[in-house]
Write an enzyme that holds these catalytic residues in place. Structure first.
Site, PDB file in Angstrom:
ATOM      1  N   ASP A  24       0.817  -1.216   0.000  1.00  0.00           N
ATOM      2  CA  ASP A  24       0.000   0.000   0.000  1.00  0.00           C
ATOM      3  C   ASP A  24       0.852   1.268   0.000  1.00  0.00           C
ATOM      4  O   ASP A  24       0.477   2.277   0.584  1.00  0.00           O
ATOM      5  CB  ASP A  24      -0.973  -0.004   1.192  1.00  0.00           C
ATOM      6  CG  ASP A  24      -1.717  -1.317   1.277  1.00  0.00           C
ATOM      7  OD1 ASP A  24      -2.338  -1.694   0.278  1.00  0.00           O
ATOM      8  OD2 ASP A  24      -1.633  -1.995   2.319  1.00  0.00           O
ATOM      9  N   HIS A  52      -5.294  -2.672  -6.224  1.00  0.00           N
ATOM     10  CA  HIS A  52      -5.039  -1.307  -6.655  1.00  0.00           C
ATOM     11  C   HIS A  52      -6.333  -0.757  -7.224  1.00  0.00           C
ATOM     12  O   HIS A  52      -7.214  -1.515  -7.639  1.00  0.00           O
ATOM     13  CB  HIS A  52      -3.880  -1.237  -7.658  1.00  0.00           C
ATOM     14  CG  HIS A  52      -4.099  -2.019  -8.905  1.00  0.00           C
ATOM     15  ND1 HIS A  52      -4.624  -1.474 -10.048  1.00  0.00           N
ATOM     16  CD2 HIS A  52      -3.899  -3.322  -9.181  1.00  0.00           C
ATOM     17  CE1 HIS A  52      -4.710  -2.414 -10.977  1.00  0.00           C
ATOM     18  NE2 HIS A  52      -4.290  -3.538 -10.483  1.00  0.00           N
TER      19      HIS A  52
HETATM   20  P1  IMP Z   1      -1.886 -13.285   2.693  1.00  0.00           P
HETATM   21  O1  IMP Z   1      -1.069 -12.764   1.585  1.00  0.00           O
HETATM   22  O2  IMP Z   1      -3.369 -13.149   2.475  1.00  0.00           O
HETATM   23  O3  IMP Z   1      -1.489 -14.685   3.094  1.00  0.00           O
HETATM   24  O4  IMP Z   1      -1.588 -12.384   3.970  1.00  0.00           O
HETATM   25  C1  IMP Z   1      -0.357 -12.428   4.663  1.00  0.00           C
HETATM   26  C2  IMP Z   1      -0.021 -11.080   5.244  1.00  0.00           C
HETATM   27  O5  IMP Z   1       0.325 -10.180   4.197  1.00  0.00           O
HETATM   28  C3  IMP Z   1      -1.164 -10.418   5.999  1.00  0.00           C
HETATM   29  O6  IMP Z   1      -0.622  -9.664   7.076  1.00  0.00           O
HETATM   30  C4  IMP Z   1      -1.766  -9.483   4.962  1.00  0.00           C
HETATM   31  O7  IMP Z   1      -2.457  -8.398   5.563  1.00  0.00           O
HETATM   32  C5  IMP Z   1      -0.522  -9.027   4.238  1.00  0.00           C
HETATM   33  N1  IMP Z   1      -0.746  -8.619   2.852  1.00  0.00           N
HETATM   34  C6  IMP Z   1      -0.864  -9.432   1.772  1.00  0.00           C
HETATM   35  N2  IMP Z   1      -1.012  -8.709   0.650  1.00  0.00           N
HETATM   36  C7  IMP Z   1      -0.967  -7.420   1.013  1.00  0.00           C
HETATM   37  C8  IMP Z   1      -1.029  -6.185   0.271  1.00  0.00           C
HETATM   38  O8  IMP Z   1      -1.144  -6.147  -0.953  1.00  0.00           O
HETATM   39  N3  IMP Z   1      -0.947  -5.040   1.023  1.00  0.00           N
HETATM   40  C9  IMP Z   1      -0.784  -5.060   2.366  1.00  0.00           C
HETATM   41  N4  IMP Z   1      -0.696  -6.191   3.084  1.00  0.00           N
HETATM   42  C10 IMP Z   1      -0.807  -7.356   2.418  1.00  0.00           C
END
Ligand code: IMP
Length: 450
Positions: A24, A52
């Site tokens: 982000d 996005h």
């Molecule tokens: P997952 O990718 O859904 O397995 O999430 C793993 C960790 O990465 C969590 O803390 C999510 O909030 C974070 N996360 C995954 N993708 C993003 C992103 O695009 N922006 C911010 N945090 C992310």
């Protein structure tokens, strides 16, 4: 003074854009402008966990899988083999674009080697979080997006239970594979559901085969060997823009493990995630937001307390709520101890700074320059998440600026304090900052002499 983001990019043949914090950072804004200088925009990692916003006319649409070049008619958008694809989400995004007059045809290519997310991956994602919460407490949960990302990448590594995009194109192959996969999933997820104290969701093989074969039919026109496509195009002089999803501190190898996502989000993921030869990409543009945000669990040394007025103000002014989950993001001061590390890991050749305008009105701007642990300043970024959670940030205080800067259109017209803040970051990271954004629009990207 030029506002072109590429103004200071030498030999911008193949370019990468990577987030250097926890996601982000505002990568989409830079990718959007850079897309004009490239023939391909390529996603190489992650899945529908990333997000996005695409503005079509007056409407904003959240996109998770379609690459950011989709509105540019001269760009071919590629979803590389390193991405995990939830076909339902992807098709929904294609539909939204079509109903808004954006044709998605040959301008979207999908790797036949990319892995496919199924409903059981999302179910497992939730069950694992619930099981961890039961066993270790809620604060140890990863706080995933629930999009099935980890379980799908795990299946890719397991191999025997993985299904790739090419499998969706042949109903017999899909049916044969899925029948066995479901037997294994029932056994494994059944035990996990017991542990999590939740019910096991029904998994109807025939319905899944039908649904995913349908997805295969709809996606087929876009599917190809994207590694070959990109290498052939590069040989003919095609220019590639690689769009990193998530961010370097969430990289499965180099991030704040285990509080990371499951893919290679840093620039090093480009090569394995697309099949272009290692080292063929330069420059690498790192995106740094001038404060920090994080969604989900994990250490965050510069984080404000939940009820902190400065942190709350930044969250509101910066609209820091998740694109994928809507969760309020955790907020903290800029942390150069971690971005110094991610600048190195992603091989960043230049930086674009976002979020500066959000800091207007603060008397003092704090920047964490180092971590102190047990009285010692650490020389390297710690591998251990528990240790990171225990470090004490070493801060330097810089004077803030009062007035809004969103309407400033030339870098030299920014208040001296805002420029001083950028100078400080550049000096400490030792990477040039030729672009500073004072808002999310194109005309709010200011070129800075470096
Ligand atoms: P997952 O990718 O859904 O397995 O999430 C793993 C960790 O990465 C969590 O803390 C999510 O909030 C974070 N996360 C995954 N993708 C993003 C992103 O695009 N922006 C911010 N945090 C992310």
């Amino acid at each position: 003074m030029s506002t072109s983001v590429t103004a200071n990019i030498p030999n911008a043949v193949h370019t990468a854009v990577c987030g250097l914090q926890y996601g982000d950072e505002g990568k989409g804004q830079i990718v959007d402008v850079l897309a004009e200088q490239h023939d391909f925009v390529i996603r190489y990692n992650g899945g529908a966990n990333a997000g996005h916003t695409v503005q079509i006319g007056d409407e904003k649409h959240a996109m998770h899988l379609v690459p950011s070049g989709i509105l540019n008619p001269n760009v071919t958008n590629v979803i590389g083999n390193g991405v995990v694809i939830d076909p339902a989400t992807l098709l929904e995004e294609i539909d939204v674009l079509a109903t808004r007059g954006v044709e998605v045809g040959d301008n979207l290519r999908i790797s036949n080697r990319a892995h496919v997310v199924f409903p059981y991956h999302k179910h497992e994602d939730g069950l694992r979080e619930a099981a961890v919460s039961r066993l270790r407490g809620q604060e140890k949960m990863l706080g995933t997006t629930g999009r099935g990302i980890g379980p799908c990448y795990a299946d890719k590594a397991y191999r025997s239970t993985a299904i790739r995009v090419s499998d969706l194109l042949d109903v017999d192959v899909l049916s044969t594979k899925l029948k066995d996969v479901i037997v294994i999933k029932r056994a494994m997820l059944g035990a996990l559901a017991d542990l999590a104290g939740q019910a096991l969701e029904a998994m109807d093989v025939d319905a899944l085969v039908e649904q995913y074969a349908d997805y295969g039919r709809l996606l087929r026109p876009h599917v190809c060997d994207t590694a070959q496509l990109l290498n052939d195009a590069a040989a003919r002089g095609g220019r590639m823009l690689f769009e990193g999803a998530n961010a370097t501190l969430l990289d499965v190898d180099h991030g704040t493990y285990p509080f990371v996502t499951s893919s290679s989000c840093s620039a090093s993921g480009i090569y394995s995630g697309t099949g272009v030869p290692a080292g063929s990409v330069a420059p690498i543009v790192g995106i740094v937001k001038m404060y920090t945000s994080r969604v989900g669990g994990g250490p965050f040394p510069t984080e404000f307390a939940d009820d902190d007025a400065i942190g709350g103000g930044i969250r509101e002014r910066g609209n820091e709520f998740g694109t994928t989950t809507g969760r309020p993001r955790r907020i903290g001061w800029l942390d150069l101890a971690s971005t110094r590390y991610t600048t190195m890991i992603s091989g960043t050749t230049q930086l674009a700074c976002t979020g500066l305008a959000v800091l207007a009105g603060l008397d003092t701007l704090r920047i964490c320059t180092d971590y102190r642990y047990k009285g010692e300043v650490l020389g390297t970024f710690p591998a251990d998440a528990e240790l990171i959670a225990d470090v004490e940030p070493v801060y330097e205080d810089l004077p803030g600026f009062t007035d809004s800067i969103s309407d400033v259109r030339s870098y030299g017209d920014l208040p001296a304090e805002a420029r001083g803040y950028v100078d400080f970051v550049e000096q400490r990271l030792n990477v040039p900052i030729p672009q500073v954004c004072v808002g999310q629009r194109r005309d709010q990207i200011l070129a800075r002499d470096v």
